[in-house]
Design an enzyme around this catalytic site. Structure first.
Site, PDB file in Angstrom:
ATOM      1  NE  ARG A  53      -3.939   1.968   2.343  1.00 39.52           N
ATOM      2  CZ  ARG A  53      -4.297   2.747   3.220  1.00 39.52           C
ATOM      3  NH1 ARG A  53      -3.279   3.189   4.253  1.00 39.52           N
ATOM      4  NH2 ARG A  53      -5.217   3.738   3.016  1.00 39.52           N
TER       5      ARG A  53
ATOM      6  CB  ILE B 242      -5.469   6.234  -0.938  1.00 35.86           C
ATOM      7  CG1 ILE B 242      -5.656   4.392  -0.831  1.00 35.86           C
ATOM      8  CG2 ILE B 242      -4.708   6.578   0.088  1.00 35.86           C
ATOM      9  CD1 ILE B 242      -4.123   3.742  -0.955  1.00 35.86           C
ATOM     10  CB  SER B 243     -10.801   3.791   0.467  1.00 40.44           C
ATOM     11  OG  SER B 243     -11.483   4.521  -0.339  1.00 40.44           O
ATOM     12  CD  GLN B 244     -10.805   3.501   8.256  1.00 42.92           C
ATOM     13  OE1 GLN B 244     -11.446   4.616   8.027  1.00 42.92           O
ATOM     14  NE2 GLN B 244     -10.734   2.882   9.298  1.00 42.92           N
TER      15      GLN B 244
END
Ligand code: SAH
Length: 216
Positions: free
Chosen positions: A40, A66-68
């Site tokens: 990530r 960027i999503s959790q």
């Protein structure tokens, strides 16, 4: 472009993130394995590298995020995909969710409306070895009719309402996972049970950047 490498230190932090997601209730083994496999930290600006394995959203280009990881895991699990399924993602963004879907062995189609992100992410995913079937520069409200129907559709931005084309582009038995509302959104699952019928279930509050309507 590839500014950082993936190291044992990163892998160790990733494992801790996976353990945290399990504690938070994520049970889907394939989803956890995908998160354990994907670097990530390479999907975000190198200045955030030290924080990449915290369970948090971070800014990417073009005022997006960027999503959790918990949200990515939750939505991916709700899709209940099988290897070989066809999945449409709305909001390619950094490509992290796209990579999770690739790791799950599905044929991924993804739409992004910001040209800068579309272009950067397309190049980046290829460099990393991920092969989505098709990345589209366009408006997710319309879905992607040419490749429909889809076994799953995942929307990674907050939708003020459920776009009709997304419901109609689902295969019978297909699942649409979409956060609906302003701030916060309610995570909502639609399962298409017949040509004309859908089952709807709601899964609590999440926070997303908005799914933007076309400017013209
Ligand atoms: N899945 C991404 C999430 C990015 S945030 C990730 O994990 O990084 C949401 C993304 O949706 C942004 O990139 C934003 O530009 C995009 N988006 C917003 N409105 C859209 C629309 N109408 N069609 C397609 N993409 C849209």
């Amino acid at each position: 472009m590839m500014k950082a490498r993936d190291t044992i230190r990163h892998a160790g932090k990733r494992k801790q993130l996976v353990d945290l997601l399990v504690k938070k209730g994520i049970q889907n083994k394939a989803v956890l394995a995908a998160i354990n496999a994907i670097p990530r930290h390479l999907f975000m600006d190198s200045s955030f590298e030290d924080h990449a394995y915290q369970d948090k959203a971070f800014p990417i280009a073009a005022d997006q995020t960027i999503s959790q990881p918990y949200t990515v895991a939750f939505q991916s699990a709700l899709l209940e995909v099988q290897r070989g399924d066809k999945v449409l993602e709305i909001g390619t963004g950094s490509g992290y969710q796209t990579a999770v879907l690739c790791e799950l062995g599905v044929k991924v189609y993804s739409i992004e409306r910001q040209h800068e992100l579309f272009r950067k992410t397309k190049t980046f995913l290829t460099k990393l070895g991920y092969r989505p079937k098709y990345l589209s520069f366009g408006d997710g409200y319309k879905g992607l009719e040419e490749y429909a129907p889809y076994d799953g559709i995942i929307v990674t931005a907050g939708a003020p309402y459920v776009p009709k084309p997304l419901l109609s582009q689902l295969a019978i038995g297909g699942r649409l996972v979409i956060p609906v509302g302003d701030d916060p959104q309610i995570m909502t699952l639609f399962v298409r049970t017949s040509e004309t019928e859908y089952q709807k279930r709601e899964y609590g509050e999440f926070r997303f950047v908005p799914l933007l309507e076309d400017k013209n």
